[in-house]
Design an enzyme around this catalytic site. Structure first.
Site, PDB file in Angstrom:
ATOM      1  N   GLU A  29       0.814  -1.219   0.000  1.00  0.00           N
ATOM      2  CA  GLU A  29       0.000   0.000   0.000  1.00  0.00           C
ATOM      3  C   GLU A  29       0.849   1.272   0.000  1.00  0.00           C
ATOM      4  O   GLU A  29       0.354   2.355   0.333  1.00  0.00           O
ATOM      5  CB  GLU A  29      -0.928  -0.008   1.210  1.00  0.00           C
ATOM      6  CG  GLU A  29      -1.941  -1.134   1.203  1.00  0.00           C
ATOM      7  CD  GLU A  29      -2.899  -1.053   2.377  1.00  0.00           C
ATOM      8  OE1 GLU A  29      -3.840  -0.262   2.315  1.00  0.00           O
ATOM      9  OE2 GLU A  29      -2.673  -1.787   3.356  1.00  0.00           O
ATOM     10  N   SER A 167      -6.119  -2.422   1.111  1.00  0.00           N
ATOM     11  CA  SER A 167      -6.426  -1.861  -0.205  1.00  0.00           C
ATOM     12  C   SER A 167      -6.858  -2.928  -1.207  1.00  0.00           C
ATOM     13  O   SER A 167      -6.661  -2.783  -2.409  1.00  0.00           O
ATOM     14  CB  SER A 167      -5.226  -1.077  -0.770  1.00  0.00           C
ATOM     15  OG  SER A 167      -4.995   0.076  -0.003  1.00  0.00           O
ATOM     16  N   TYR A 237      -9.651   2.262  -6.523  1.00  0.00           N
ATOM     17  CA  TYR A 237      -8.823   3.413  -6.864  1.00  0.00           C
ATOM     18  C   TYR A 237      -8.906   3.825  -8.327  1.00  0.00           C
ATOM     19  O   TYR A 237      -8.334   4.840  -8.721  1.00  0.00           O
ATOM     20  CB  TYR A 237      -7.356   3.130  -6.493  1.00  0.00           C
ATOM     21  CG  TYR A 237      -7.199   2.873  -5.018  1.00  0.00           C
ATOM     22  CD1 TYR A 237      -7.340   3.902  -4.096  1.00  0.00           C
ATOM     23  CD2 TYR A 237      -6.947   1.589  -4.536  1.00  0.00           C
ATOM     24  CE1 TYR A 237      -7.221   3.661  -2.738  1.00  0.00           C
ATOM     25  CE2 TYR A 237      -6.822   1.335  -3.179  1.00  0.00           C
ATOM     26  CZ  TYR A 237      -6.960   2.385  -2.284  1.00  0.00           C
ATOM     27  OH  TYR A 237      -6.845   2.143  -0.943  1.00  0.00           O
ATOM     28  N   ARG A 275     -12.246   2.859  10.246  1.00  0.00           N
ATOM     29  CA  ARG A 275     -13.345   2.536   9.327  1.00  0.00           C
ATOM     30  C   ARG A 275     -13.698   1.071   9.502  1.00  0.00           C
ATOM     31  O   ARG A 275     -12.825   0.206   9.367  1.00  0.00           O
ATOM     32  CB  ARG A 275     -12.930   2.816   7.882  1.00  0.00           C
ATOM     33  CG  ARG A 275     -14.122   2.914   6.914  1.00  0.00           C
ATOM     34  CD  ARG A 275     -13.679   3.009   5.469  1.00  0.00           C
ATOM     35  NE  ARG A 275     -13.242   1.704   4.977  1.00  0.00           N
ATOM     36  CZ  ARG A 275     -12.134   1.510   4.255  1.00  0.00           C
ATOM     37  NH1 ARG A 275     -11.330   2.512   3.958  1.00  0.00           N
ATOM     38  NH2 ARG A 275     -11.826   0.304   3.851  1.00  0.00           N
ATOM     39  N   ASP A 277     -15.957  -1.932   8.131  1.00  0.00           N
ATOM     40  CA  ASP A 277     -16.658  -2.286   6.898  1.00  0.00           C
ATOM     41  C   ASP A 277     -17.558  -3.501   7.102  1.00  0.00           C
ATOM     42  O   ASP A 277     -17.130  -4.511   7.690  1.00  0.00           O
ATOM     43  CB  ASP A 277     -15.654  -2.594   5.786  1.00  0.00           C
ATOM     44  CG  ASP A 277     -14.739  -1.415   5.468  1.00  0.00           C
ATOM     45  OD1 ASP A 277     -15.051  -0.292   5.903  1.00  0.00           O
ATOM     46  OD2 ASP A 277     -13.725  -1.630   4.787  1.00  0.00           O
ATOM     47  N   GLU A 289     -14.121  -6.109   7.601  1.00  0.00           N
ATOM     48  CA  GLU A 289     -12.792  -5.818   8.145  1.00  0.00           C
ATOM     49  C   GLU A 289     -12.801  -4.479   8.847  1.00  0.00           C
ATOM     50  O   GLU A 289     -13.750  -3.704   8.744  1.00  0.00           O
ATOM     51  CB  GLU A 289     -11.732  -5.835   7.042  1.00  0.00           C
ATOM     52  CG  GLU A 289     -11.901  -4.757   5.987  1.00  0.00           C
ATOM     53  CD  GLU A 289     -10.805  -4.808   4.930  1.00  0.00           C
ATOM     54  OE1 GLU A 289     -10.161  -5.858   4.788  1.00  0.00           O
ATOM     55  OE2 GLU A 289     -10.598  -3.785   4.264  1.00  0.00           O
ATOM     56  N   ASN A 291     -10.269  -1.034   9.459  1.00  0.00           N
ATOM     57  CA  ASN A 291      -9.081  -0.288   9.035  1.00  0.00           C
ATOM     58  C   ASN A 291      -8.779   0.785  10.077  1.00  0.00           C
ATOM     59  O   ASN A 291      -9.546   1.744  10.237  1.00  0.00           O
ATOM     60  CB  ASN A 291      -9.327   0.384   7.679  1.00  0.00           C
ATOM     61  CG  ASN A 291      -9.454  -0.613   6.553  1.00  0.00           C
ATOM     62  OD1 ASN A 291      -8.485  -0.970   5.912  1.00  0.00           O
ATOM     63  ND2 ASN A 291     -10.680  -1.070   6.305  1.00  0.00           N
ATOM     64  N   GLY A 295      -7.586   4.809   4.033  1.00  0.00           N
ATOM     65  CA  GLY A 295      -7.203   5.832   3.061  1.00  0.00           C
ATOM     66  C   GLY A 295      -7.665   7.197   3.543  1.00  0.00           C
ATOM     67  O   GLY A 295      -8.790   7.333   4.055  1.00  0.00           O
TER      68      GLY A 295
END
Length: 327
Positions: A29, A167, A237, A275, A277, A289, A291, A295
């Site tokens: 990443e 990512s 992305y 974050r 998810d 998951e 994070n 990002g």
């Protein structure tokens, strides 16, 4: 005639807080982290912050804002000259608690989760175990080593992923038995442990949780990821995903997602912003998951969620830093 003693001259500009922003790293990443760190450094209010930019190269070499190499000892000295560190390094050797540990040893306050939470959240298998312990559902799955992968038999659609990568690197949706071997090899190229999970049918919903200095919890409006096909690296992305915030949820769905997100955040021991998810299925939220350093450009999911709540990108960053500064 006696003249009054003039008042000492004052600097009309208040002193700025020196903050290190660290990006790059040695994981897959690296490029995503560089983008996040550049955005963060550029968005911190220059009237309030003296930003020190540091980058970790793919080879582990630290570099200053002028791209000059620094030894680790010199990099630590720079960190110790700052009031706080904002680590914006995604993935292993960064988000997994590595940078938090360095800051702890250097005695410098830092934004985000600590060593334990970073390590647990980066390990998708450990995260599943923690979530299950607090009653948050996860997809049925198995943990495989390279040896176990060689004997794993495909029986139904699954998602294959490295245990510790982000990512969406190394993640493959396997709908047919003939695609399994390549998916396992792709995941094993990034980690020596892989996770094979059942394919779930549900909406992809992200929830951002912010822990405040007074130990409160702020949950931003949820975001839905709408994409034609899997939400892989290219979709994430390459502009192929549609981020809808706030997500269209009824009160029951919203409450279930927010409670599950906060439960997992607290069980892992997260700090700062994370974050969380989910897949929103007919049976309710299923954790995908967590994070702990997601990002973080202005167009990334977490800043978009807080913007929907009226908190600008710069204001969110300011709050994150202010919350870790000594009182």
């Amino acid at each position: 005639m006696t003249r009054p003693i003039p008042a000492p001259a004052t600097d009309p500009t208040p002193s700025r807080t020196r903050v290190a922003v660290v990006g790059g790293g040695q994981s897959c990443e690296h490029e995503v982290s560089l983008a996040s760190a550049a955005a963060v450094a550029g968005a911190l209010d220059p009237s309030a912050y003296d930003v020190v930019r540091l980058t970790i190269g793919r080879d582990g070499t630290w570099r200053d804002g002028d791209d000059r190499p620094l030894g680790l000892a010199a990099a630590v000295t720079v960190l110790q000259s700052c009031a706080a560190v904002l680590p914006v390094v995604h993935g292993p050797r960064g988000e997994d608690g590595s940078l938090a540990a360095l800051c702890e040893l250097a005695g410098v306050p830092y934004v985000g989760s600590g060593v334990r939470a970073g390590a647990l959240a980066m390990d998708k298998w450990a995260t599943k175990l923690v979530a299950g312990a607090v009653g948050v559902a996860t997809a049925p799955g198995v943990l495989l080593s390279a040896a176990g992968a060689a004997t794993y038999a495909w029986t139904h659609p699954v998602v294959v992923k490295p245990v510790a990568a982000g990512s969406s690197h190394g993640v493959t949706l396997v709908r047919e038995a003939g695609d399994l071997a390549a998916a396992l090899d792709t995941a094993l190229a990034l980690d020596d442990r892989i996770l094979v999970e059942d394919l779930l049918v549900g909406r992809e919903i992200d929830v951002a949780v912010l822990g405040t200095a007074d130990e409160g919890r702020v949950v931003a409006p949820a975001l839905e990821v709408v994409v034609d096909g899997p939400f892989d690296y290219e979709a994430k992305y390459g502009g192929g995903a549609d981020f809808r915030v706030p997500a269209a949820l009824d009160d029951v769905e919203r409450k279930a997602l927010e409670e599950a997100a906060v439960a997992v955040y607290d069980a892992l021991g997260c700090a700062g912003v994370a974050r969380v998810d989910f897949f929103l299925t007919d049976a309710g939220p299923v954790l995908n998951e967590v994070n702990t350093m997601p990002g973080f450009t202005e167009q990334s999911q977490v800043p978009r969620m807080f913007a929907a709540a009226g908190t600008s990108y710069a204001a969110l960053l300011d709050r994150l830093v202010r919350d870790v500064l000594p009182a």
